[in-house]
Design an enzyme around this catalytic site. Structure first.
Site, PDB file in Angstrom:
ATOM      1  CE1 TYR A  53      88.820  78.825 -46.899  1.00 44.47           C
ATOM      2  CE2 TYR A  53      90.084  78.496 -48.907  1.00 44.47           C
ATOM      3  CZ  TYR A  53      89.107  78.072 -48.025  1.00 44.47           C
ATOM      4  OH  TYR A  53      88.426  76.923 -48.272  1.00 44.47           O
ATOM      5  CD  GLU A  55      89.682  77.539 -42.589  1.00 41.57           C
ATOM      6  OE1 GLU A  55      90.539  77.119 -41.786  1.00 41.57           O
ATOM      7  OE2 GLU A  55      89.229  76.874 -43.532  1.00 41.57           O
ATOM      8  CG  ASP A 199      65.083  80.921 -36.434  1.00 42.24           C
ATOM      9  OD1 ASP A 199      65.207  81.995 -37.033  1.00 42.24           O
ATOM     10  OD2 ASP A 199      65.169  79.803 -36.996  1.00 42.24           O
ATOM     11  CB  THR A 225      68.080  84.302 -42.667  1.00 42.09           C
ATOM     12  OG1 THR A 225      66.752  84.808 -42.557  1.00 42.09           O
ATOM     13  CG2 THR A 225      68.080  82.795 -42.515  1.00 42.09           C
ATOM     14  CE  LYS A 228      63.630  83.192 -44.116  1.00 36.53           C
ATOM     15  NZ  LYS A 228      64.863  82.644 -43.501  1.00 36.53           N
ATOM     16  NE  ARG A 234      69.265  82.309 -50.449  1.00 33.57           N
ATOM     17  CZ  ARG A 234      67.969  82.482 -50.172  1.00 33.57           C
ATOM     18  NH1 ARG A 234      67.311  83.483 -50.696  1.00 33.57           N
ATOM     19  NH2 ARG A 234      67.330  81.655 -49.380  1.00 33.57           N
TER      20      ARG A 234
HETATM   21  N1  DSN Z   1      62.985  78.355 -45.838  1.00 30.92           N
HETATM   22  C1  DSN Z   1      62.650  79.535 -45.097  1.00 30.92           C
HETATM   23  C2  DSN Z   1      61.262  80.003 -45.331  1.00 30.92           C
HETATM   24  O1  DSN Z   1      60.839  79.990 -46.482  1.00 30.92           O
HETATM   25  O2  DSN Z   1      60.591  80.403 -44.410  1.00 30.92           O
HETATM   26  C3  DSN Z   1      62.923  79.409 -43.648  1.00 30.92           C
HETATM   27  O3  DSN Z   1      64.272  79.455 -43.449  1.00 30.92           O
END
Ligand code: DSN
Length: 417
Positions: A53, A55, A199, A225, A228, A234
């Site tokens: 933990y 925080e 984003d 994120t 990707k 993730r």
């Molecule tokens: N769910 C994602 C996608 O597949 O593009 C976006 O965050």
């Protein structure tokens, strides 16, 4: 010795894990938002940091024993700042949605207006869809693409911004295959006094390697994120100007999250370290070359691509001319051993659960080592499957060929299946 040092094998779990590993190994992973992390990233994500933990932030924790968590988080933040040339990085968001939520909460009050990209035109749920927290808490306005070119309609963005004076403009998308013009968004935001947030979740790996323009010089806040094109675990990430650092940090914790997932932060550190290596540029270049080749082969196969092609790792096929729905295409491809997702196309009338488009990406296949000539074979599998969506026998025969094809690109050879 305690059973914690010698865990009994959980046969039920092992069977599920093994099935998932085999699915990943023997199918073609073409969901544009997925990728395969390195074994080093996998190992860090399964490390003892899962027990901790922490925080708060380095040197400002609410728990004892955080000295190595501090070292880890400082390392991860430093790598994120260096990779993207950002003044400040917060590496705690559990996902892209929580990164976006923290960014909104840092600059908006409930009821304020956000101008983001329409979900049906390529935007993300959190960019203002009525069903998301964004649509429920803020007054969400949307822009889209031009009907003739299917590129973002910047004149429309400017006109809505001028008229509605949103406090925040959101650029970036989940199924838009073209480069986003950040200087144009900046000047629109400046004219109406809005904050600009980008984003970059989908194309972060391309930004990291200079193959997509960077939003960092233009936007006060950049969210992403890490899983990707960036090819990490993730998770989420926020970059911002120093002037916004405290507001962002306060909204991630304690604003919306509790303890950070330190094991995932460890995995982010490894992935960001990998992205700083020169061969990450070669990987991203190949992602783009593969996507161009796949786009050309699908167009030759008679499929209409939204906007006529792609500048990125993703392609959006408009299935309407072929009389198929996105749902039917996704189901047929699944039977043929190809994993992809149905997706709305701009100006369409179908429900999202049916949709008229199919989104395909090349980030994961490129990680497996595929190059342009392999994309020709992949396109053949796709075209054949889409032409025979009602012929289950044929789809199963394609699947056998896909399985054989995937053997040429071993995935996690060190893992027992
Ligand atoms: N769910 C994602 C996608 O597949 O593009 C976006 O965050």
């Amino acid at each position: 010795m305690s059973r914690h040092n010698a865990p009994a094998r959980d046969e039920q779990l092992q069977a599920i894990l093994s099935r998932e590993l085999n699915r990943q190994r023997h199918k073609l992973e073409m969901i544009a938002s997925e990728n395969f992390v390195s074994e080093a990233v996998l190992a860090a994500g399964a490390s003892v940091f899962t027990n901790k933990y922490a925080e708060g932030y380095p040197d400002r924790r609410y728990y004892g024993g955080c000295e190595f968590a501090d070292e880890l988080e400082n390392l991860t933040q430093g790598r994120a700042r260096k990779l993207f040339g950002a003044e400040h990085a917060n590496v705690q968001p559990h996902c892209g949605s929580s990164a976006n939520m923290a960014a909104y909460f840092a600059v908006l009050k409930p009821g304020d207006a956000i101008l983001g990209m329409d979900l049906a035109h390529g935007g993300h749920l959190t960019h203002g869809a009525p069903v998301s927290f964004a649509g429920r808490l803020f007054r969400c306005l949307s822009y889209g693409v031009r009907k003739d070119t299917e590129y973002i309609d910047y004149d429309q963005v400017a006109a809505i911004a001028e008229r509605e004076k949103p406090r925040l403009i959101v650029a970036g998308a989940s199924s838009y295959p073209r480069v986003v013009d950040f200087p144009r968004f900046r000047s629109i935001a400046d004219r109406c006094g809005a904050t600009l947030m980008v984003d970059m979740a989908h194309f972060a790996g391309l930004v990291a390697t200079g193959l997509h323009p960077s939003p960092v010089p233009y936007a006060e806040i950049v969210t992403s994120t890490t899983h990707k094109t960036l090819r990490g675990p993730r998770g989420g990430l926020i970059l911002c100007r120093r002037s916004h650092a405290k507001a962002i940090d306060d909204q991630v914790f304690p604003g919306i999250q509790g303890g950070p997932l330190m094991h995932i932060i460890a995995a982010k550190a490894v992935a960001l370290g990998e992205a700083l290596e020169p061969d990450f540029i070669d990987y991203q270049r190949q992602v783009l070359r593969n996507c161009q080749r796949l786009a050309a082969a699908l167009a030759d196969g008679g499929y209409r691509l939204v906007s006529g092609g792609t500048d990125t790792h993703l392609i959006l096929i408009d299935l309407r001319p072929s009389g198929l729905t996105g749902h039917a295409a996704q189901t047929a491809l699944d039977l043929a051993g190809i994993t992809a997702n149905k997706n709305a196309v701009p100006f369409e009338k179908e429900r999202f659960s049916v949709a008229s488009g199919l989104r395909l990406g090349t980030a994961a296949l490129t990680t497996r080592g595929m190059v342009e000539t392999d994309m020709d074979e992949v396109a053949e599998f796709i075209v054949e499957a889409l032409r025979h969506t009602d012929d289950e026998g044929r789809l199963k025969r394609i699947r056998l060929r896909v399985e054989e094809f995937t053997q040429r690109f071993p995935l996690y050879p060190g893992l027992a299946g």
